[in-house]
Design a protein around this motif. Structure first.
Motif, mmCIF file in Angstrom:
data_model
loop_
_atom_site.group_PDB
_atom_site.id
_atom_site.type_symbol
_atom_site.label_atom_id
_atom_site.label_comp_id
_atom_site.label_asym_id
_atom_site.label_seq_id
_atom_site.Cartn_x
_atom_site.Cartn_y
_atom_site.Cartn_z
ATOM 1 N N LEU A 18 0.723 -1.128 0.106
ATOM 2 C CA LEU A 18 -0.177 0.105 -0.028
ATOM 3 C C LEU A 18 0.649 1.395 0.058
ATOM 4 C CD1 LEU A 18 -3.015 1.419 0.067
ATOM 5 C CD2 LEU A 18 -2.938 0.964 2.780
ATOM 6 N N ALA A 19 1.762 1.465 0.689
ATOM 7 C CA ALA A 19 2.583 2.445 0.874
ATOM 8 C C ALA A 19 3.342 2.971 -0.316
ATOM 9 C CB ALA A 19 4.008 2.297 1.891
ATOM 10 N N LYS A 20 3.786 1.738 -1.187
ATOM 11 C CA LYS A 20 4.405 1.873 -2.555
ATOM 12 C C LYS A 20 3.364 2.921 -3.428
ATOM 13 C CE LYS A 20 6.936 -2.421 -2.720
ATOM 14 N NZ LYS A 20 6.976 -3.569 -3.180
ATOM 15 N N ILE A 21 2.057 2.701 -3.109
ATOM 16 C CA ILE A 21 1.101 3.393 -4.223
ATOM 17 C C ILE A 21 0.619 4.648 -3.600
ATOM 18 C CG2 ILE A 21 0.357 1.068 -5.317
ATOM 19 C CD1 ILE A 21 -2.238 1.621 -3.904
ATOM 20 N N GLU A 25 5.213 12.148 -0.505
ATOM 21 C CA GLU A 25 5.797 13.442 -0.539
ATOM 22 C C GLU A 25 4.550 14.320 -0.643
ATOM 23 O OE1 GLU A 25 8.736 14.405 0.249
ATOM 24 O OE2 GLU A 25 9.100 11.976 0.456
ATOM 25 N N HIS A 26 3.498 14.182 -1.531
ATOM 26 C CA HIS A 26 2.448 15.206 -1.533
ATOM 27 C C HIS A 26 1.629 15.207 -0.287
ATOM 28 C CE1 HIS A 26 -0.950 17.345 -3.334
ATOM 29 N NE2 HIS A 26 -1.828 16.241 -3.080
ATOM 30 N N LEU A 27 1.490 13.933 0.228
ATOM 31 C CA LEU A 27 0.815 13.940 1.411
ATOM 32 C C LEU A 27 1.322 14.654 2.758
ATOM 33 C CD1 LEU A 27 -0.193 10.029 1.532
ATOM 34 C CD2 LEU A 27 -1.846 12.050 1.125
ATOM 35 N N LYS A 28 2.663 14.681 2.492
ATOM 36 C CA LYS A 28 3.601 15.354 3.584
ATOM 37 C C LYS A 28 3.490 16.774 3.393
ATOM 38 C CE LYS A 28 7.233 12.699 3.292
ATOM 39 N NZ LYS A 28 8.718 12.095 3.633
ATOM 40 N N GLU A 29 3.545 17.198 2.307
ATOM 41 C CA GLU A 29 3.323 18.683 2.116
ATOM 42 C C GLU A 29 2.022 19.173 2.341
ATOM 43 O OE1 GLU A 29 3.714 19.102 -2.365
ATOM 44 O OE2 GLU A 29 6.066 18.701 -2.378
ATOM 45 N N LEU A 30 0.925 18.143 2.596
ATOM 46 C CA LEU A 30 -0.286 18.829 2.881
ATOM 47 C C LEU A 30 -0.498 18.442 4.187
ATOM 48 C CD1 LEU A 30 -2.534 17.364 0.048
ATOM 49 C CD2 LEU A 30 -1.921 19.569 0.294
ATOM 50 N N MET A 51 6.569 4.322 7.105
ATOM 51 C CA MET A 51 7.125 4.167 5.844
ATOM 52 C C MET A 51 6.850 5.606 5.138
ATOM 53 S SD MET A 51 6.468 0.416 4.410
ATOM 54 C CE MET A 51 4.942 -0.056 5.002
ATOM 55 N N ILE A 52 5.588 6.059 5.374
ATOM 56 C CA ILE A 52 5.479 7.681 4.782
ATOM 57 C C ILE A 52 5.527 8.656 5.417
ATOM 58 C CG2 ILE A 52 3.990 6.334 2.921
ATOM 59 C CD1 ILE A 52 1.535 7.480 4.380
#
Length: 232
Positions: A18-21, A25-30, A51-52
Motif C-alpha cells: 500500500l505504501a508503494k502506491i 511526498e504530496h501527503l507530507k506537503e499537505l 514508511m510514509i
C-alpha cells in the motif's frame, strides 16, 4: 473468469504494498493526518505511517447487529454518535428505527467510550478543522466503516478526505469515489469474498499487543502522555 488478485503474506506485506502506491511526498506537503479506521487495522496503519512518515490517530466505530443475528450489521455508530443505517436491511427484517438508535446509544456508552479510554487515554480526537485526512483500513468489503468515518470527519471539519486500503470491493470503491477526494487501493476486486481471504497469515492481535504497538509507535501520540489503560 477467476480474478487475478494479490494475496498478502500478512499485514506487514500489505502495508508495504500500500505504501508503494501512496503519494508520500504530496501527503507530507499537505501535513496529512492518517486516520486508522479500526483496531484491527492498527498493525497495518502503524507500518504505513512509519514508511510514509505521517502521524496517525484512531477513530472508533461500532457495528449494530440485527436482533438475534450477530453476523448481520444493520448500522454503525461512531465516537461522535454519527450513525450510518443500512435502510434496505432494516426494512427487509422489519426492524424498528427505535431499536437501531437505542442500540447505537448502548454501543456508544458500553463499547466506544471504553475504547477511547483504553487506546487514547480518554482524549478526544485532535482538532480536525481544516485538516487533510487519509483514512486507512486493512480491507473494505461493504464500505460501512469507511462511510461512517467519512461522515464523522466531514462533521469534524476536515478539509480533504482520501481513503486507502490494500483491498476493496469494486462497487464500494466506485461509491466511495463520490465521497472522497482520492482512493488508493492495491486491488479493486469485482467478486469480493471477505477481508481475511486476501491474507495468508493475518495476525490476530489482542488488546495488550495493540496497546504495545501504539505505545512504542513514533507516529501515534495519544498514548505517549502516560498509561491510562486501567481506567475501564
Amino acid at each position: 473468469m477467476i480474478e487475478n488478485v494479490t494475496i498478502f503474506k500478512d499485514e506487514i506485506d500489505a502495508a508495504q504494498n500500500l505504501a508503494k502506491i501512496l503519494p508520500a511526498e504530496h501527503l507530507k506537503e499537505l501535513n496529512t493526518l492518517i486516520i486508522c479506521s479500526s483496531i484491527d487495522s492498527v498493525l497495518l496503519v502503524d507500518e504505513v505511517a512509519k514508511m510514509i512518515e505521517l502521524d496517525y490517530e484512531l477513530l472508533f466505530t461500532q457495528p449494530i447487529h440485527a436482533p438475534n443475528n450477530p453476523k448481520c450489521n444493520i448500522a454503525i455508530v461512531s465516537e461522535n454518535e454519527e450513525i450510518i443505517v443500512n435502510d434496505e436491511l432494516v426494512k427487509a427484517f422489519d426492524i424498528s428505527y427505535d431499536f437501531v438508535y437505542s442500540q447505537a446509544k448502548r454501543q456508544y456508552e458500553e463499547t466506544i467510550l471504553k475504547k477511547i479510554y483504553k487506546f487514547r487515554n480518554g482524549d478526544l480526537l485532535s482538532n480536525l478543522q481544516g485538516r487533510n485526512i487519509l483514512i486507512i483500513d486493512e480491507g473494505t468489503q461493504t464500505g460501512m466503516t469507511a462511510m461512517i468515518c467519512i461522515k464523522t470527519l466531514i462533521k469534524a471539519g476536515a478539509k480533504t478526505i482520501s481513503y486507502a486500503t490494500p483491498i476493496i470491493a469494486m462497487d464500494v470503491a466506485m461509491h466511495l469515489s463520490d465521497l472522497t477526494d482520492d482512493i488508493y487501493a492495491v486491488d479493486r476486486i469485482s467478486h469480493f469474498i471477505d477481508v481475511n481471504s486476501y491474507y495468508d497469515n493475518k495476525m490476530a492481535l489482542g488488546d495488550d499487543e495493540i496497546i504495545a504497538i501504539l505505545k512504542n509507535s513514533q507516529r501515534y501520540k495519544k498514548l505517549q502522555k502516560g498509561d491510562n489503560t486501567d481506567a475501564i
